[in-house]
Design a protein around this motif. Structure first.
Motif, mmCIF file in Angstrom:
data_model
loop_
_atom_site.group_PDB
_atom_site.id
_atom_site.type_symbol
_atom_site.label_atom_id
_atom_site.label_comp_id
_atom_site.label_asym_id
_atom_site.label_seq_id
_atom_site.Cartn_x
_atom_site.Cartn_y
_atom_site.Cartn_z
ATOM 1 N N ALA A 1 0.825 -1.209 0.000
ATOM 2 C CA ALA A 1 0.000 0.000 0.000
ATOM 3 C C ALA A 1 0.857 1.256 0.000
ATOM 4 O O ALA A 1 0.585 2.199 -0.752
ATOM 5 N N THR A 2 1.886 1.289 0.811
ATOM 6 C CA THR A 2 2.710 2.500 0.882
ATOM 7 C C THR A 2 3.512 2.703 -0.392
ATOM 8 O O THR A 2 3.765 3.841 -0.785
ATOM 9 N N THR A 3 3.904 1.638 -1.045
ATOM 10 C CA THR A 3 4.604 1.788 -2.325
ATOM 11 C C THR A 3 3.670 2.382 -3.370
ATOM 12 O O THR A 3 4.074 3.243 -4.148
ATOM 13 N N ARG A 4 2.430 1.942 -3.367
ATOM 14 C CA ARG A 4 1.461 2.487 -4.323
ATOM 15 C C ARG A 4 1.129 3.950 -4.010
ATOM 16 O O ARG A 4 0.952 4.749 -4.916
ATOM 17 N N ILE A 5 1.049 4.299 -2.747
ATOM 18 C CA ILE A 5 0.717 5.668 -2.345
ATOM 19 C C ILE A 5 1.866 6.622 -2.616
ATOM 20 O O ILE A 5 1.691 7.683 -3.217
ATOM 21 N N PHE A 6 3.063 6.260 -2.161
ATOM 22 C CA PHE A 6 4.210 7.154 -2.287
ATOM 23 C C PHE A 6 4.942 7.006 -3.616
ATOM 24 O O PHE A 6 5.750 7.852 -3.974
ATOM 25 N N GLY A 7 4.702 5.902 -4.308
ATOM 26 C CA GLY A 7 5.334 5.701 -5.602
ATOM 27 C C GLY A 7 6.803 5.346 -5.526
ATOM 28 O O GLY A 7 7.478 5.255 -6.529
ATOM 29 N N SER A 8 7.304 5.143 -4.339
ATOM 30 C CA SER A 8 8.715 4.807 -4.175
ATOM 31 C C SER A 8 8.828 3.481 -3.438
ATOM 32 O O SER A 8 8.253 3.313 -2.361
ATOM 33 N N GLY A 9 9.586 2.570 -4.015
ATOM 34 C CA GLY A 9 9.787 1.273 -3.383
ATOM 35 C C GLY A 9 10.548 1.368 -2.075
ATOM 36 O O GLY A 9 10.270 0.639 -1.125
ATOM 37 N N LEU A 10 11.499 2.303 -1.998
ATOM 38 C CA LEU A 10 12.290 2.454 -0.780
ATOM 39 C C LEU A 10 11.435 2.974 0.370
ATOM 40 O O LEU A 10 11.475 2.430 1.477
ATOM 41 N N ILE A 11 10.655 4.011 0.116
ATOM 42 C CA ILE A 11 9.788 4.554 1.165
ATOM 43 C C ILE A 11 8.757 3.505 1.577
ATOM 44 O O ILE A 11 8.477 3.312 2.762
ATOM 45 N N GLY A 12 8.202 2.796 0.601
ATOM 46 C CA GLY A 12 7.240 1.743 0.895
ATOM 47 C C GLY A 12 7.837 0.646 1.763
ATOM 48 O O GLY A 12 7.204 0.180 2.710
ATOM 49 N N ALA A 13 9.056 0.249 1.436
ATOM 50 C CA ALA A 13 9.724 -0.789 2.225
ATOM 51 C C ALA A 13 10.011 -0.315 3.643
ATOM 52 O O ALA A 13 9.851 -1.066 4.607
ATOM 53 N N LEU A 14 10.420 0.931 3.789
ATOM 54 C CA LEU A 14 10.712 1.468 5.123
ATOM 55 C C LEU A 14 9.458 1.569 5.978
ATOM 56 O O LEU A 14 9.450 1.141 7.136
ATOM 57 N N VAL A 15 8.402 2.131 5.404
ATOM 58 C CA VAL A 15 7.159 2.287 6.153
ATOM 59 C C VAL A 15 6.556 0.911 6.457
ATOM 60 O O VAL A 15 6.105 0.650 7.572
ATOM 61 N N GLY A 16 6.551 0.043 5.474
ATOM 62 C CA GLY A 16 6.000 -1.295 5.671
ATOM 63 C C GLY A 16 6.778 -2.110 6.687
ATOM 64 O O GLY A 16 6.200 -2.878 7.457
ATOM 65 N N SER A 17 8.069 -1.938 6.718
ATOM 66 C CA SER A 17 8.906 -2.695 7.646
ATOM 67 C C SER A 17 8.821 -2.166 9.069
ATOM 68 O O SER A 17 9.062 -2.906 10.024
ATOM 69 N N LEU A 18 8.491 -0.915 9.214
ATOM 70 C CA LEU A 18 8.444 -0.301 10.536
ATOM 71 C C LEU A 18 7.427 -0.990 11.441
ATOM 72 O O LEU A 18 7.715 -1.300 12.597
ATOM 73 N N TRP A 19 6.232 -1.247 10.929
ATOM 74 C CA TRP A 19 5.205 -1.907 11.730
ATOM 75 C C TRP A 19 5.666 -3.311 12.135
ATOM 76 O O TRP A 19 5.491 -3.731 13.274
ATOM 77 N N PHE A 20 6.257 -4.034 11.194
ATOM 78 C CA PHE A 20 6.782 -5.369 11.487
ATOM 79 C C PHE A 20 7.794 -5.301 12.624
ATOM 80 O O PHE A 20 7.726 -6.055 13.599
ATOM 81 N N LEU A 21 8.748 -4.384 12.514
ATOM 82 C CA LEU A 21 9.788 -4.261 13.536
ATOM 83 C C LEU A 21 9.199 -3.876 14.891
ATOM 84 O O LEU A 21 9.648 -4.375 15.930
ATOM 85 N N LEU A 22 8.201 -3.014 14.893
ATOM 86 C CA LEU A 22 7.585 -2.611 16.161
ATOM 87 C C LEU A 22 6.820 -3.760 16.812
ATOM 88 O O LEU A 22 6.872 -3.930 18.038
ATOM 89 N N VAL A 23 6.134 -4.572 16.015
ATOM 90 C CA VAL A 23 5.428 -5.726 16.577
ATOM 91 C C VAL A 23 6.434 -6.722 17.149
ATOM 92 O O VAL A 23 6.257 -7.223 18.266
ATOM 93 N N VAL A 24 7.502 -6.985 16.416
ATOM 94 C CA VAL A 24 8.535 -7.904 16.918
ATOM 95 C C VAL A 24 9.182 -7.326 18.175
ATOM 96 O O VAL A 24 9.421 -8.046 19.148
ATOM 97 N N ALA A 25 9.438 -6.037 18.184
ATOM 98 C CA ALA A 25 10.046 -5.402 19.354
ATOM 99 C C ALA A 25 9.123 -5.501 20.570
ATOM 100 O O ALA A 25 9.575 -5.803 21.676
ATOM 101 N N TYR A 26 7.833 -5.261 20.364
ATOM 102 C CA TYR A 26 6.896 -5.343 21.488
ATOM 103 C C TYR A 26 6.807 -6.774 22.007
ATOM 104 O O TYR A 26 6.779 -7.004 23.216
ATOM 105 N N GLY A 27 6.751 -7.753 21.104
ATOM 106 C CA GLY A 27 6.736 -9.148 21.525
ATOM 107 C C GLY A 27 8.014 -9.529 22.247
ATOM 108 O O GLY A 27 7.985 -10.247 23.254
ATOM 109 N N THR A 28 9.137 -9.046 21.750
ATOM 110 C CA THR A 28 10.426 -9.307 22.404
ATOM 111 C C THR A 28 10.450 -8.666 23.788
ATOM 112 O O THR A 28 10.952 -9.254 24.748
ATOM 113 N N HIS A 29 9.903 -7.479 23.891
ATOM 114 C CA HIS A 29 9.818 -6.772 25.173
ATOM 115 C C HIS A 29 9.057 -7.622 26.185
ATOM 116 O O HIS A 29 9.486 -7.778 27.334
ATOM 117 N N TYR A 30 7.943 -8.197 25.757
ATOM 118 C CA TYR A 30 7.163 -9.027 26.659
ATOM 119 C C TYR A 30 7.903 -10.320 27.016
ATOM 120 O O TYR A 30 8.020 -10.680 28.179
#
Length: 174
Positions: free
Chosen positions: A112-141
């Motif tokens: 979705a972010t790649t389609r919105i922003f038109g940039s694969g790099l921005i899309g990958a960064l935004v898309g990966s951020l949620w993944f990393l935050l979920v993993v970080a929160y699970g790791t925290h627990y």
């Protein structure tokens, strides 16, 4: 399957109950693997592979799924190693597998972010951020580490995956 979907929604909403369930339910590892496979097929379809192409290019689909499973195993192992050996946290490897597996569908945000922003790099960064935050929160627990160290652990796992996949000859996020 309803329980798994409910836990998936809890995971992407950072609900602690999902991570408690993952820690004590051994069957969640298989559920995580199924979630990863379904997510990867959705990536293939979104990437332009026709549904008929999933059948005719079965070997290619299997290779992609294998690559994704390798990512899952290596990334989870790197996060586990970082949390347990680098920061002296707690947890067992299968729990980290479950966390990364249930976090994997958040990477669909990349499309979705790649389609919105038109940039694969921005899309990958935004898309990966949620993944990393979920993993970080699970790791925290799971590891009883402070959230900042858990975030560092999740990011180090991602950076470690980039290094490992580059060394093995194919740079791929999925």
């Amino acid at each position: 399957m309803g329980v798994v979907l409910n836990r998936l929604l809890q995971t992407i909403r950072f609900d602690r109950d999902a991570f408690v369930w993952m820690e004590f339910n051994d069957r969640a590892t298989g559920d995580a693997l199924i979630i990863i496979a379904i997510t990867e097929v959705l990536f293939l379809v979104a990437g332009g592979t026709p549904l008929f192409g999933l059948v005719t290019g079965f070997v290619d689909v299997l290779a992609t799924l294998l690559s994704t499973v390798i990512f899952w195993l290596v990334y989870s192992g790197l996060v586990y190693a970082g949390a347990v050996y680098l920061f002296r946290g707690d947890g067992r490897f299968p729990t980290y597998l479950r966390i990364a597996g249930f976090a994997f569908p958040t990477l669909l945000l990349t499309i979705a972010t790649t389609r919105i922003f038109g940039s694969g790099l921005i899309g990958a960064l935004v898309g990966s951020l949620w993944f990393l935050l979920v993993v970080a929160y699970g790791t925290h627990y799971v590891s009883d580490l402070p959230l900042d160290r858990s975030i560092v652990t999740a990011v180090l796992g991602w950076a470690g995956w980039i290094v490992v996949s580059t060394i093995l000859g194919g740079f791929s996020f999925f």
